[in-house]
Scaffold this motif. Structure first.
Motif, short mmCIF file in Angstrom:
data_model
loop_
_atom_site.label_atom_id
_atom_site.label_comp_id
_atom_site.label_asym_id
_atom_site.label_seq_id
_atom_site.Cartn_x
_atom_site.Cartn_y
_atom_site.Cartn_z
N GLU A 289 72.70 58.68 -1.40
CA GLU A 289 71.95 58.27 -0.20
C GLU A 289 70.69 59.09 -0.04
N GLN A 329 58.87 47.21 8.53
CA GLN A 329 59.34 45.97 9.16
C GLN A 329 58.39 45.54 10.26
N PHE A 384 66.02 55.97 5.29
CA PHE A 384 67.40 55.48 5.14
C PHE A 384 67.44 54.02 5.54
N ASP A 385 68.01 53.23 4.70
CA ASP A 385 68.14 51.80 5.00
C ASP A 385 69.54 51.51 5.53
N GLU A 386 69.73 50.28 5.97
CA GLU A 386 71.07 49.90 6.40
C GLU A 386 72.06 49.97 5.25
N GLU A 387 71.61 49.50 4.11
CA GLU A 387 72.45 49.44 2.92
C GLU A 387 71.92 50.40 1.87
N THR A 388 72.78 50.95 1.04
CA THR A 388 72.33 51.74 -0.11
C THR A 388 72.66 50.92 -1.35
N GLN A 392 76.43 50.58 -3.22
CA GLN A 392 77.17 49.31 -3.29
C GLN A 392 77.48 48.98 -4.76
#
Ligand SMILES: Nc1ncnc2c1ncn2[C@@H]1O[C@H](COP(=O)(O)OP(=O)(O)OP(=O)(O)O)[C@@H](O)[C@H]1O
Ligand SMILES: O=P(O)(O)OC[C@H]1O[C@H](OP(=O)(O)OP(=O)(O)O)[C@H](O)[C@@H]1O
Ligand SMILES: [Mg+2]
Length: 400
Positions: A289, A329, A384-388, A392
């Motif tokens: 992460e 975004q 940091f994003d919602e998903e790594t 995953q």
């Protein structure tokens, strides 16, 4: 083609990495505990029944409780790796430069061991390390038959290196510019094969075979391979190219179709350790992460600017009308409150965006063009994003 026998396809580290192939168990049992050399005494602190070559069984999970990360002890990657970890707030604490064990205060229960890059891969395979940071070239060369037990994450920050076939610019090679042309040269016969010098004694023969070169012999050396053609030891070499300086300075050229591998720094994990060693999955998650968030952030600046406006929507519209100001975004727009004639009013809005470093100046110009002022620029540590995605991917590979 004369090839080194390929390593066994079993995962036994003993057969993969025979450091002392001639040393069988009977002679091991007779090993003296101290060995006398003319000038000094080297004391072995091993117990007799511990003497074995590279630990025996491949990819075992020993009963130690600590997690272990291997980092390059020397060479080109050593400092880059420490800098990268420091930039991710994972500074390695090393008491003195000659000590090979260290820790990372942010990651409890993790030991850092400094090792030569190829030994990191060997020790990942033997189960003596759980994680490592090395070049992909080394993983491919020394972990070749066991990718199923190693898991790799690309760390995109470091220089991409190529392992390339290189030939002299002069003599019979003057008009040879591709692997096909090299393979078709009538000079190479069973009696007089193409002589290739390389440190990649597994990848090299495999590559030449795939390229259809029939008559090839290989020699190896620990370094300075680019000297081999001029010394008359080899016709071609297969070695790393980074800036291209060494190749150029030794009158060699790369040839089309000659790239064996594009290498870069990778984080490698032992699959068995990930599954069985308590706490390793969490620690690996944190490292991935941080690396991912940091590597995303290194190319960006945070830009804060004030802008006069009547409403957040109107300011946002102006910002979004500029091609370089969209941010990750879209812009964050917040009111700037000030007091005028005893009343709290909003004349300005603060906008916050992320801007690619390369586009900073263009972005500042665009901000000014739409009325931006007081532009503050600061470096970013993490995004940091919602998903790594890499995490995953890892869970997928482990079937979790
Ligand atoms: N010119 C280079 N630029 C950037 N990285 C490099 C360069 N040469 C080698 N590396 C990287 O550094 C790693 C280790 O190379 P290095 O030359 O330090 O050790 P080595 O000579 O392969 O091993 P040892 O000296 O331990 O036998 C390799 O995995 C490679 O990816
Ligand atoms: O393209 P460049 O930027 O010139 O780098 C490539 C050179 O770097 C490495 O050698 P290194 O300097 O590590 O020396 P060695 O071969 O003696 O190990 C590699 O083996 C190449 O020779
Ligand atoms: Mg070299």
């Amino acid at each position: 083609m004369s090839l080194r026998a390929p390593p066994s396809s079993t995962s036994s580290s003993c057969s993969l990495f025979p450091l002392c192939p001639g040393l069988h168990s009977a002679s091991r049992a007779r090993l003296p505990l101290s060995v006398a050399f003319p000038t000094r005494i080297v004391r072995c602190s091993l117990l007799q029944d511990q003497v074995s070559v590279n630990g025996g069984a491949g990819s075992r999970v020993s009963d130690r409780n600590e997690l272990r990360l291997g980092l390059p002890s020397k060479g080109r990657m050593a400092d880059d790796t420490l800098d990268l970890l420091k930039d991710c707030q994972l500074s390695v604490r090393k008491v003195n430069p000659r000590q090979y064990v260290a820790d990372i205060p942010q990651l409890s229960n993790l030991e850092v061991w400094f090792q030569r890059p190829k030994d990191i891969v060997r020790k990942l395979l033997s189960g003596d390390l759980d994680l490592g940071i090395v070049g992909l070239d080394i993983v491919s060369e020394y972990g070749q038959v066991t990718f199923d037990i190693l898991i790799r994450f690309d760390i995109l920050k470091c220089t991409v290196l190529l392992t390339v076939t290189q030939i002299p610019k002069y003599g019979i090679f003057e008009n040879i510019n591709s692997m096909d042309e090299l393979a078709r040269m009538p000079q190479w016969t069973a009696e007089k094969p193409l002589r290739v010098a390389t440190g990649f004694t597994y990848l090299g023969p495999k590559f030449m075979r795939e390229k259809g070169l029939k008559h090839v012999v290989f020699s190896t050396a620990d370094g300075a391979l680019e000297a081999a053609p001029a010394m008359g030891i080899a016709d071609a070499i297969l070695d790393l190219v980074s800036s291209g300086t060494t190749l150029r300075e030794n009158n060699l050229k790369e040839i089309e179709g000659g790239v064996v591998l594009e290498s870069q720094t990778v984080l490698v994990a032992s699959k068995k350790s990930l599954v069985h060693r308590k706490g390793l999955l969490d620690t690996t998650h944190e490292i991935i992460e941080r690396l991912e968030a940091h590597l995303r952030a290194v190319g960006q600046f945070t830009v804060v600017a004030n802008m006069r406006g009547n409403s957040p929507d109107e300011v946002a519209e102006r910002v979004l009308s500029q091609p370089s100001l969209a941010g990750l975004q879209g812009p964050t727009v917040s009111p700037v409150f000030c007091k005028r004639d005893g009343e709290v009013v909003v004349d300005y809005y603060a906008i916050v965006i992320c801007v690619p470093k390369k586009e900073l100046y263009k972005s500042v110009q665009q901000l000014r063009a739409i009325g931006g002022s007081g532009v503050l620029v600061s470096p970013l540590t993490y995004i940091f994003d919602e998903e790594t995605p890499r995490w995953q991917e890892l869970l997928g590979k482990l079937g979790l």
